[in-house]
Design an enzyme around this catalytic site. Structure first.
Site, PDB file in Angstrom:
ATOM      1  N   LYS A   1       8.903   6.794   2.343  1.00 61.23           N
ATOM      2  CA  LYS A   1       7.595   6.161   2.135  1.00 61.23           C
ATOM      3  C   LYS A   1       7.564   4.872   2.937  1.00 61.23           C
ATOM      4  CE  LYS A   1       3.685   5.661  -0.245  1.00 61.23           C
ATOM      5  NZ  LYS A   1       2.977   5.501   1.020  1.00 61.23           N
TER       6      LYS A   1
ATOM      7  N   LYS B   1      13.146  -1.563  -1.546  1.00 60.26           N
ATOM      8  CA  LYS B   1      12.024  -1.927  -2.422  1.00 60.26           C
ATOM      9  C   LYS B   1      11.713  -0.814  -3.425  1.00 60.26           C
ATOM     10  CE  LYS B   1       9.132  -4.290   0.030  1.00 60.26           C
ATOM     11  NZ  LYS B   1       8.030  -4.748   0.896  1.00 60.26           N
TER      12      LYS B   1
ATOM     13  N   LYS C   1       9.244   3.700   7.999  1.00 64.24           N
ATOM     14  CA  LYS C   1       8.201   2.827   8.566  1.00 64.24           C
ATOM     15  C   LYS C   1       7.797   3.404   9.907  1.00 64.24           C
ATOM     16  CE  LYS C   1       6.106  -1.043   7.430  1.00 64.24           C
ATOM     17  NZ  LYS C   1       5.796  -1.499   6.068  1.00 64.24           N
TER      18      LYS C   1
ATOM     19  N   THR D   1      -0.363  -5.837  -4.375  1.00 57.78           N
ATOM     20  CA  THR D   1       0.816  -6.613  -3.982  1.00 57.78           C
ATOM     21  C   THR D   1       0.758  -7.993  -4.646  1.00 57.78           C
ATOM     22  OG1 THR D   1       0.867  -5.444  -1.882  1.00 57.78           O
ATOM     23  CG2 THR D   1       2.070  -7.525  -1.981  1.00 57.78           C
TER      24      THR D   1
ATOM     25  N   ASN E   1      -4.936 -10.540   3.248  1.00 57.48           N
ATOM     26  CA  ASN E   1      -5.041  -9.677   2.076  1.00 57.48           C
ATOM     27  C   ASN E   1      -4.166 -10.200   0.930  1.00 57.48           C
ATOM     28  OD1 ASN E   1      -3.814  -7.344   0.438  1.00 57.48           O
ATOM     29  ND2 ASN E   1      -5.693  -6.463   1.235  1.00 57.48           N
TER      30      ASN E   1
ATOM     31  N   SER F   1       0.841   2.449  -4.351  1.00 58.43           N
ATOM     32  CA  SER F   1       0.805   3.572  -3.406  1.00 58.43           C
ATOM     33  C   SER F   1       1.436   4.810  -4.048  1.00 58.43           C
ATOM     34  CB  SER F   1       1.591   3.238  -2.143  1.00 58.43           C
ATOM     35  OG  SER F   1       0.762   2.634  -1.202  1.00 58.43           O
TER      36      SER F   1
HETATM   37  P1  NAD Z   1      -2.992 -10.045   6.761  1.00 59.76           P
HETATM   38  O1  NAD Z   1      -3.026  -9.681   8.192  1.00 59.76           O
HETATM   39  O2  NAD Z   1      -4.125  -9.604   5.887  1.00 59.76           O
HETATM   40  O3  NAD Z   1      -2.871 -11.650   6.587  1.00 59.76           O
HETATM   41  C1  NAD Z   1      -1.901 -12.442   7.213  1.00 59.76           C
HETATM   42  C2  NAD Z   1      -2.276 -13.903   6.982  1.00 59.76           C
HETATM   43  O4  NAD Z   1      -1.256 -14.721   7.537  1.00 59.76           O
HETATM   44  C3  NAD Z   1      -3.571 -14.348   7.655  1.00 59.76           C
HETATM   45  O5  NAD Z   1      -4.265 -15.210   6.787  1.00 59.76           O
HETATM   46  C4  NAD Z   1      -3.098 -15.151   8.850  1.00 59.76           C
HETATM   47  O6  NAD Z   1      -4.022 -16.136   9.241  1.00 59.76           O
HETATM   48  C5  NAD Z   1      -1.845 -15.766   8.301  1.00 59.76           C
HETATM   49  N1  NAD Z   1      -0.913 -16.172   9.315  1.00 59.76           N
HETATM   50  C6  NAD Z   1      -0.546 -15.569  10.460  1.00 59.76           C
HETATM   51  N2  NAD Z   1       0.353 -16.303  11.102  1.00 59.76           N
HETATM   52  C7  NAD Z   1       0.598 -17.392  10.344  1.00 59.76           C
HETATM   53  C8  NAD Z   1       1.436 -18.517  10.448  1.00 59.76           C
HETATM   54  N3  NAD Z   1       2.236 -18.665  11.486  1.00 59.76           N
HETATM   55  N4  NAD Z   1       1.416 -19.435   9.459  1.00 59.76           N
HETATM   56  C9  NAD Z   1       0.619 -19.272   8.388  1.00 59.76           C
HETATM   57  N5  NAD Z   1      -0.205 -18.244   8.231  1.00 59.76           N
HETATM   58  C10 NAD Z   1      -0.216 -17.310   9.196  1.00 59.76           C
HETATM   59  O7  NAD Z   1      -1.593  -9.481   6.215  1.00 59.76           O
HETATM   60  P2  NAD Z   1      -1.196  -9.191   4.707  1.00 59.76           P
HETATM   61  O8  NAD Z   1      -1.415  -7.752   4.416  1.00 59.76           O
HETATM   62  O9  NAD Z   1      -1.784 -10.230   3.826  1.00 59.76           O
HETATM   63  O10 NAD Z   1       0.388  -9.364   4.797  1.00 59.76           O
HETATM   64  C11 NAD Z   1       1.000 -10.659   4.696  1.00 59.76           C
HETATM   65  C12 NAD Z   1       2.485 -10.465   4.469  1.00 59.76           C
HETATM   66  O11 NAD Z   1       2.705  -9.710   3.281  1.00 59.76           O
HETATM   67  C13 NAD Z   1       3.225  -9.714   5.583  1.00 59.76           C
HETATM   68  O12 NAD Z   1       4.540 -10.240   5.666  1.00 59.76           O
HETATM   69  C14 NAD Z   1       3.287  -8.288   5.045  1.00 59.76           C
HETATM   70  O13 NAD Z   1       4.350  -7.541   5.622  1.00 59.76           O
HETATM   71  C15 NAD Z   1       3.528  -8.584   3.582  1.00 59.76           C
HETATM   72  N6  NAD Z   1       3.201  -7.486   2.686  1.00 59.76           N
HETATM   73  C16 NAD Z   1       1.938  -7.007   2.604  1.00 59.76           C
HETATM   74  C17 NAD Z   1       1.651  -5.986   1.708  1.00 59.76           C
HETATM   75  C18 NAD Z   1       0.250  -5.477   1.526  1.00 59.76           C
HETATM   76  O14 NAD Z   1       0.026  -4.735   0.557  1.00 59.76           O
HETATM   77  N7  NAD Z   1      -0.712  -5.875   2.351  1.00 59.76           N
HETATM   78  C19 NAD Z   1       2.670  -5.427   0.919  1.00 59.76           C
HETATM   79  C20 NAD Z   1       3.966  -5.930   1.026  1.00 59.76           C
HETATM   80  C21 NAD Z   1       4.216  -6.976   1.919  1.00 59.76           C
END
Ligand code: NAD
Length: 422
Positions: free
Chosen positions: A70, A94, A106, A190, A221, A360
């Site tokens: 997954k 995880k 992935k 999340t 997000n 998920s």
């Molecule tokens: P996203 O693209 O929706 O948001 C990323 C955010 O980070 C944006 O607000 C962006 O402006 C900001 N950003 C980018 N570079 C930055 C920096 N240098 N300093 C500060 N802010 C910065 O992505 P997301 O889905 O919110 O994912 C964020 C993190 O969470 C990632 O590491 C992702 O792998 C992890 N994650 C996400 C999920 C999920 O369900 N979406 C699940 C597990 C882990």
């Protein structure tokens, strides 16, 4: 992000430490650190102007000892095998920490999604499915969205999969739109999971929400929903940031994340975009840099943006009592050790942000059983898992006098080994 840090080496280091702590043979470490399959294919699509374009497509299937693989699919200009391997291994860890019967994988495409039209994106998404059709499926490997891949992309992918399979197969992908078999609550799962673990940790540390200040790095997000949920649950969110910088008001009773999002939206598009519209447009607050945000005198820090944000350089300056890792890999191993020595609690990514993969998993189950669960039902099930596994890693960390990440890896790798490896 510090590009000199190799994320795969970091995660292997942790895995090695864990196998040693579990008293496992070196051969077991070798097996655990080697992906089952590393797939790389050339994906060719026709562009709107009639020319063709070639892209590199990846799928890494790390470990399926506990169930079908997954993991998400990332569309990013810098997507590469090292990154995909790291994230695939993290997914296996995880799912095992969450104790759900899934393995880790992935995928990705090396592409700048902003350079493609919507039709080209659709062709690319469908082409990825054609390239990897034989390797994926509801009982084999179930992809989901990741950076720059959306529910719409999952809808195209599941449609392509179903066409080739010759039957509707919603369980082949998760993270779909609700009307295409998606699950209630997936969008903020999340962050909701992160809230449950923070609430449990706060009880242990005797922190009351109303007097607990929180800084959230990242306003996408995960960061936005985390700030919103924590605000709604009475925590004082006093600083937020995005890629352009941050804002804070340490004296306030807490910022209103919905208001900040409204302002950010007014200035430009948000979805999948790091640059247009920014929290800094919200004028009532003091502007700070991302570096300053991490070093603020707050009780809780929530990194929810990129990897390698807390390193040897700034770990000594972190003032928070606790860090909840909603981003994947925001703390380097060296910084991790420094935070532990300073008595700072870090709830590791493999538990703190597992809410996404847990929901998920619920989506996959609902599709297989042809059911639809209410949001309340989904969140109740999620809460149960988060509390139980937080308690498990807390107990291991106290008994063994180790940090929560090491405890989470011991729990996770122990479960993978117990399930038996191929
Ligand atoms: P996203 O693209 O929706 O948001 C990323 C955010 O980070 C944006 O607000 C962006 O402006 C900001 N950003 C980018 N570079 C930055 C920096 N240098 N300093 C500060 N802010 C910065 O992505 P997301 O889905 O919110 O994912 C964020 C993190 O969470 C990632 O590491 C992702 O792998 C992890 N994650 C996400 C999920 C999920 O369900 N979406 C699940 C597990 C882990």
């Amino acid at each position: 992000m510090n590009n000199k840090i190799n994320p795969f080496k970091n995660v292997l280091k942790k895995l090695h430490e864990t196998t040693k702590a579990l008293g496992l043979e070196e051969s077991v470490y070798k097996k655990l650190s080697t992906p089952d399959a590393v797939l790389e294919k050339t994906i060719i699509i026709t562009l709107d102007n009639g020319e063709t374009a070639e892209f590199k497509g990846y799928r890494v299937q790390f470990n399926n000892a506990r169930g079908p693989y997954k993991g998400g699919i990332r569309f990013h200009p810098e997507a590469n095998l090292d990154e995909v391997k790291t994230l695939a291994l993290l997914m296996a860890a995880k799912c095992a920490v969450a104790n759900i019967p899934l393995g880790g994988s992935k995928g990705g495409i090396q592409v700048d999604p902003k350079s493609l039209s919507k039709d080209e994106m659709e062709r690319l998404s469908r082409a990825w499915v054609r390239a990897f059709f034989e390797n994926i499926g509801p009982d084999k490997d179930i992809p989901a969205p990741d950076v720059y891949t959306t529910p719409q992309i999952m809808a195209w992918m599941v449609d392509e999969y179903s066409k080739i399979a010759g039957k509707e197969t919603p369980a082949a992908f998760t993270g779909k739109p609700l009307d295409k078999g998606g699950s209630a609550g997936r969008e903020f799962s999340t962050s909701q999971g992160g809230y449950y673990v923070l609430r449990e940790l706060a009880k242990k540390l005797k922190l009351k929400p109303e007097s607990t200040t929180v800084a959230v790095q990242g306003f996408g997000n995960v960061g936005y929903h985390a700030a919103r949920i924590l605000h709604d649950q009475g925590f004082k969110v006093v600083a937020v940031s995005d890629s352009k910088g941050g804002i804070c008001d340490l004296r306030s009773r807490g910022m209103d994340p919905r208001h900040i999002m409204e302002v950010k939206k007014k200035r430009g598009a948000i979805e999948g975009c790091y640059c247009v519209g920014t929290v800094c447009d919200c004028e009532n607050y003091k502007k700070i840099t991302n570096k300053e945000l991490l070093e603020l005198p707050v009780d809780v820090l929530v990194p929810a943006a990129m990897e390698n944000q807390i390193t040897e350089q700034n770990a000594g300056k972190i003032k928070a009592k606790a860090v909840i890792e909603l981003a994947n890999g925001p703390i380097t191993p060296e910084a991790d050790a420094m935070l532990f020595d300073r008595g700072i609690y870090v709830v590791p990514d493999i538990l703190a942000n597992a809410g996404g993969v847990i929901v998920s998993y619920f989506e996959w189950l609902q599709n297989l059983k042809n059911e639809h669960w209410s949001e309340k039902d989904v969140l109740t099930r999620l809460e149960k898992i988060m509390i139980k596994e937080f308690e498990n890693i807390w107990t291991i960390s106290k008994v063994k006098k180790i940090d929560l990440r090491s405890a989470a890896y011991i729990l996770s790798i122990g479960r993978i080994v117990e399930a038996g490896m191929k």
